[in-house]
Design a protein around this motif. Structure first.
Motif, mmCIF file in Angstrom:
data_model
loop_
_atom_site.group_PDB
_atom_site.id
_atom_site.type_symbol
_atom_site.label_atom_id
_atom_site.label_comp_id
_atom_site.label_asym_id
_atom_site.label_seq_id
_atom_site.Cartn_x
_atom_site.Cartn_y
_atom_site.Cartn_z
ATOM 1 N N TYR A 1 -44.872 18.134 3.818
ATOM 2 C CA TYR A 1 -45.629 17.886 5.045
ATOM 3 C C TYR A 1 -46.758 18.911 5.181
ATOM 4 N N VAL A 2 -47.893 18.386 5.655
ATOM 5 C CA VAL A 2 -49.072 19.226 5.842
ATOM 6 C C VAL A 2 -49.641 18.950 7.226
ATOM 7 N N ALA A 3 -50.086 20.001 7.910
ATOM 8 C CA ALA A 3 -50.704 19.848 9.235
ATOM 9 C C ALA A 3 -51.760 20.933 9.405
ATOM 10 N N PRO A 4 -52.861 20.635 10.092
ATOM 11 C CA PRO A 4 -53.896 21.657 10.295
ATOM 12 C C PRO A 4 -53.375 22.921 10.980
ATOM 13 N N ALA A 5 -52.319 22.778 11.795
ATOM 14 C CA ALA A 5 -51.749 23.935 12.485
ATOM 15 C C ALA A 5 -50.654 24.614 11.663
ATOM 16 N N GLY A 6 -50.413 24.133 10.455
ATOM 17 C CA GLY A 6 -49.367 24.711 9.617
ATOM 18 C C GLY A 6 -49.808 25.999 8.956
ATOM 19 N N SER A 7 -49.014 26.438 7.983
ATOM 20 C CA SER A 7 -49.318 27.661 7.248
ATOM 21 C C SER A 7 -48.905 27.476 5.797
ATOM 22 N N ASP A 8 -49.720 27.973 4.894
ATOM 23 C CA ASP A 8 -49.380 27.871 3.474
ATOM 24 C C ASP A 8 -48.255 28.810 3.073
ATOM 25 N N SER A 9 -47.782 29.613 4.011
ATOM 26 C CA SER A 9 -46.588 30.421 3.763
ATOM 27 C C SER A 9 -45.326 29.709 4.240
ATOM 28 N N ASN A 10 -45.492 28.514 4.820
ATOM 29 C CA ASN A 10 -44.343 27.715 5.237
ATOM 30 C C ASN A 10 -43.701 27.005 4.046
ATOM 31 N N GLU A 11 -42.589 26.313 4.330
ATOM 32 C CA GLU A 11 -41.841 25.635 3.275
ATOM 33 C C GLU A 11 -42.352 24.231 2.978
ATOM 34 N N GLY A 12 -43.225 23.694 3.841
ATOM 35 C CA GLY A 12 -43.725 22.344 3.620
ATOM 36 C C GLY A 12 -42.799 21.276 4.151
ATOM 37 N N THR A 13 -41.894 21.647 5.052
ATOM 38 C CA THR A 13 -41.028 20.664 5.696
ATOM 39 C C THR A 13 -41.740 20.103 6.927
ATOM 40 N N LYS A 14 -41.121 19.112 7.559
ATOM 41 C CA LYS A 14 -41.733 18.519 8.744
ATOM 42 C C LYS A 14 -41.842 19.539 9.874
ATOM 43 N N LYS A 15 -40.822 20.415 10.006
ATOM 44 C CA LYS A 15 -40.855 21.437 11.044
ATOM 45 C C LYS A 15 -41.734 22.617 10.666
ATOM 46 N N LEU A 16 -41.833 22.878 9.380
ATOM 47 C CA LEU A 16 -42.628 24.016 8.900
ATOM 48 C C LEU A 16 -43.622 23.522 7.843
ATOM 49 N N PRO A 17 -44.689 22.817 8.292
ATOM 50 C CA PRO A 17 -45.628 22.220 7.331
ATOM 51 C C PRO A 17 -46.573 23.233 6.716
ATOM 52 N N LEU A 18 -47.096 22.870 5.574
ATOM 53 C CA LEU A 18 -48.180 23.640 4.974
ATOM 54 C C LEU A 18 -49.463 23.386 5.753
ATOM 55 N N LYS A 19 -50.485 24.181 5.453
ATOM 56 C CA LYS A 19 -51.761 24.051 6.164
ATOM 57 C C LYS A 19 -52.815 23.300 5.358
ATOM 58 N N THR A 20 -52.837 23.508 4.044
ATOM 59 C CA THR A 20 -53.903 22.940 3.221
ATOM 60 C C THR A 20 -53.368 21.909 2.241
ATOM 61 N N ILE A 21 -54.225 20.953 1.929
ATOM 62 C CA ILE A 21 -53.846 19.917 0.965
ATOM 63 C C ILE A 21 -53.725 20.505 -0.425
ATOM 64 N N SER A 22 -54.551 21.503 -0.738
ATOM 65 C CA SER A 22 -54.484 22.095 -2.079
ATOM 66 C C SER A 22 -53.138 22.772 -2.314
ATOM 67 N N ALA A 23 -52.580 23.429 -1.277
ATOM 68 C CA ALA A 23 -51.248 24.040 -1.426
ATOM 69 C C ALA A 23 -50.195 22.965 -1.638
ATOM 70 N N ALA A 24 -50.299 21.866 -0.884
ATOM 71 C CA ALA A 24 -49.346 20.765 -1.047
ATOM 72 C C ALA A 24 -49.477 20.140 -2.432
ATOM 73 N N GLN A 25 -50.692 20.027 -2.919
ATOM 74 C CA GLN A 25 -50.913 19.467 -4.248
ATOM 75 C C GLN A 25 -50.230 20.313 -5.320
ATOM 76 N N LYS A 26 -50.394 21.635 -5.236
ATOM 77 C CA LYS A 26 -49.758 22.531 -6.212
ATOM 78 C C LYS A 26 -48.239 22.390 -6.168
ATOM 79 N N MET A 27 -47.686 22.325 -4.960
ATOM 80 C CA MET A 27 -46.241 22.202 -4.819
ATOM 81 C C MET A 27 -45.753 20.871 -5.390
ATOM 82 N N ALA A 28 -46.489 19.796 -5.087
ATOM 83 C CA ALA A 28 -46.102 18.470 -5.569
ATOM 84 C C ALA A 28 -46.143 18.401 -7.093
ATOM 85 N N VAL A 29 -47.183 18.955 -7.685
ATOM 86 C CA VAL A 29 -47.310 18.946 -9.145
ATOM 87 C C VAL A 29 -46.152 19.711 -9.789
#
Length: 618
Positions: A25-53
């Protein structure tokens, strides 16, 4: 801790708890130090992309969905996708809007700090983060393209006489336009029949009423791109000078002073507006290899907005369909790049997406792209072509043009379906809504295309019947109208070159303008080399000239079409084409002024609308 330090911890969490392993999960109010869950989303798409890959390459997951919350995700450079480090061919990566949301991937930067000067214009200095950038060609005001200051504000000026070399200068009528005190950045926009040039002005001789440009106006080859080879007194206008800043919502950028000037109505304050310039040169870049394609990447429900492209230093001199003379290079034609581009990609799709306010072209499925799709989407306000598929002739493989030495590299099996495409060619008027070059098995189906300066759909890219990999392309059930509004020698559908087994089926084409160029515009224009094409079941009306035109074509079939002709125009025009080569079967022809003309036209429009699933995007 940095993202690089904590990323292995995130990956461990995702691999340990399989219940969340397939979703990020990614949200503009999130943080790239989060886990990427719905409650603790990442902030940037690039961070999510790296995690997904990393998840896909680990071998634990075959599909990862990246859920994007609503809001804007700003990028300064394209998101790049390369082949996964895995031997599996079924891995899927999906970027998807959360239900009810419209996330925006934006390549733009907001301009703030506007102050009104003594001339009543608004000024804003270039933000420190953008220092060094100086080629700003576009400004968008709350999502609407503002006009870069031009003269005249509407319509065109006309060349009085071409200069001696017919390429770099011309004479104008005295007092045709205010001569700017400073010529830096002053741009000539010159109209050819089916393309335009945008090139800086080098000198203006006020005494002799003569304008000189920094290089040739028009492509250097073919030779017919001479100033006086088009209209008797070709159209042009001038752009980007303070002296032209006289209408509301016009703007310019002063390079030397690193600031913007903007004219607004008295009642409007820029602090109440969203003023954005594109800064990212592209938004999505998918780069595979011939022996290692990028596969199975999908985007759903996402808005792609603001992308930058600066024309070459010595100008943009168009040839056709946003291909241009790449100065100072002499290595064949170049093409206006796209915000979304792919090479060697397979099964990439964009579904229910929106593409708008783009400075180059929109989407390009290029070399080796196979089974890629744009479905149920919209493209609005694009500087160049809306969607491009395949490529032209110039790329070299093993010392020869690719279509001779490596025909298997052709883009094939790609689909554009049920999309709305409008306001393409906003800067480069020779643009197409959909352009397919040398392609195979391309399907362009049930799209709605309208409000273009030039042609709706173009397929093919060889001015002769020489065999190429192009074959079995289908243009079916599209609604194309209100086109050819500025240029000429095109049509609702334009087809070129040998592409056996191709079909133009059940399209509705109407409201095609007549223009000032040397050649007419048509509902359908089948140009040089067209052979073995079936034109069947099309409804064509309100065309200033003939509904269908052939030029240097050979054997083709025209079957069961409805052609409604304006006064004095035949249903089919044959230019250097043997009429007996065109097999005509059960076509219905109605001429303006006949008693049943309007009644039959209304009947056929109703029939088409009932038969067709209404085309259009999201």
């Amino acid at each position: 801790m940095t993202f690089k330090q904590i990323f292995p911890i995130f990956l461990f969490v995702f691999l340990t708890f399989s219940i969340t392993a397939q979703e990020i999960y990614v949200a503009p109010a999130g943080s790239d130090s989060n886990e990427g869950t719905k409650k603790l989303p990442l902030k940037t798409i690039s961070a999510a992309q790296k995690m997904a890959v990393a998840l896909l390459e680990s071998g634990r997951e075959t599909e990862v969905i990246v859920w994007l919350d609503g809001g804007t995700y700003t990028i300064a450079e394209p998101l790049e996708f390369t082949p996964l480090n895995s031997e599996r061919q079924d891995l899927r990566l999906v970027f998807k809007a959360q239900k009810g949301e419209s996330p925006v991937i934006s390549g733009g930067a907001e301009i703030n700090g506007w102050i009104k000067n003594e001339d009543g214009l608004w000024e804003a200095s270039l933000p420190d983060a953008l220092k060094g950038m100086d080629n700003f060609r576009e400004l968008f005001i709350s999502g609407t393209r503002a006009i870069r200051a031009r003269f005249p504000n509407e319509g065109f000026l006309h060349v009085k006489k071409a200069g001696e070399d017919r390429r770099t200068n011309f004479f104008f009528e005295k007092e045709d336009f205010p001569i700017p005190a400073n010529l830096e950045g002053l741009e000539l926009v010159f109209l050819h029949d089916w393309s335009i040039s945008r090139i800086e002005v080098k000198e203006i001789d006020a005494t002799n009423s003569q304008l000189f440009t920094v290089d040739s106006i028009g492509a250097k080859a073919p030779a017919f791109f001479a100033i006086d080879n088009w209209e008797p007194n070709p159209r042009y206008f001038l752009e980007n000078a303070p002296e032209f800043l006289d209408a509301d919502y016009e703007w310019i950028f002063l390079k030397g002073q690193q600031k913007f000037l903007l004219k607004l109505p008295e009642s409007i304050n820029p602090s109440d507006l969203n003023l954005v310039v594109p800064i990212s040169e592209g938004l999505i870049s998918i780069i595979g290899k011939e022996d290692q394609q990028v596969k199975n990447i999908h985007f759903e429900g996402i808005v792609f907005q603001f992308s930058k492209w600066g024309i070459p230093q010595k100008g943009y001199c168009g040839v056709q369909a946003c291909h241009f003379d790449p100065r100072p290079s002499t290595k064949g034609w170049a093409v206006v790049p796209a915000a979304i581009s792919s090479v060697w990609a397979e099964n990439v799709s964009f579904t229910r997406c929106s593409f708008k306010n783009l400075g180059g072209s929109g989407i390009w499925f290029g070399t080796g792209s196979k089974n890629c799709k744009v479905i149920d989407s919209e493209l609005v306000d694009i500087s160049g072509n809306g969607i491009m598929i395949g490529e032209g002739q110039d790329r070299i493989v093993n010392g020869e043009p690719w279509w001779k030495s490596a025909p298997h590299q052709v883009a094939s099996g790609n689909t554009i379906e049920n999309c709305t495409i409008t306001q393409v060619g906003a800067q480069f008027y020779g643009a197409m809504g959909i352009w397919a070059g040398l392609t195979a098995e391309t399907s362009i189906k049930k799209n709605h295309l309208f409000s273009f300066p030039y042609t709706g759909i173009s397929v093919g890219w060889m001015w002769s019947p020489v065999p190429t990999p192009a074959r079995q392309n289908t243009i079916e059930g599209n609604h194309i109208h209100d086109i050819m509004n500025i240029l000429s020698d095109g049509g609702g559908i334009y087809m070129l070159g040998l592409q056996p087994g191709s079909k133009i089926l059940y399209n509705r084409i109407h409201d095609v303008e007549v223009n000032a160029g040397k050649a007419e515009s048509n509902g359908m224009f089948l140009d040089e080399g067209i052979t073995d094409v079936l034109v069947e079941g099309n409804l064509v009306y309100s065309i200033a000239k003939s509904p269908l035109r052939f030029h240097r074509a050979t054997v083709n079939t025209v079957k069961e079409n409805y052609f409604f002709c304006t006064d004095g125009n035949p249903p089919i025009r044959y230019n250097t084409t043997k009429e007996e080569d065109i097999q005509k079967v059960d076509n219905k022809v109605f001429s303006e002024g006949e008693p049943n003309y309007q009644k039959e036209l209304k009947k056929q429009i109703t029939r088409w609308e009932k038969k067709s699933i209404k085309p259009g995007g999201r």
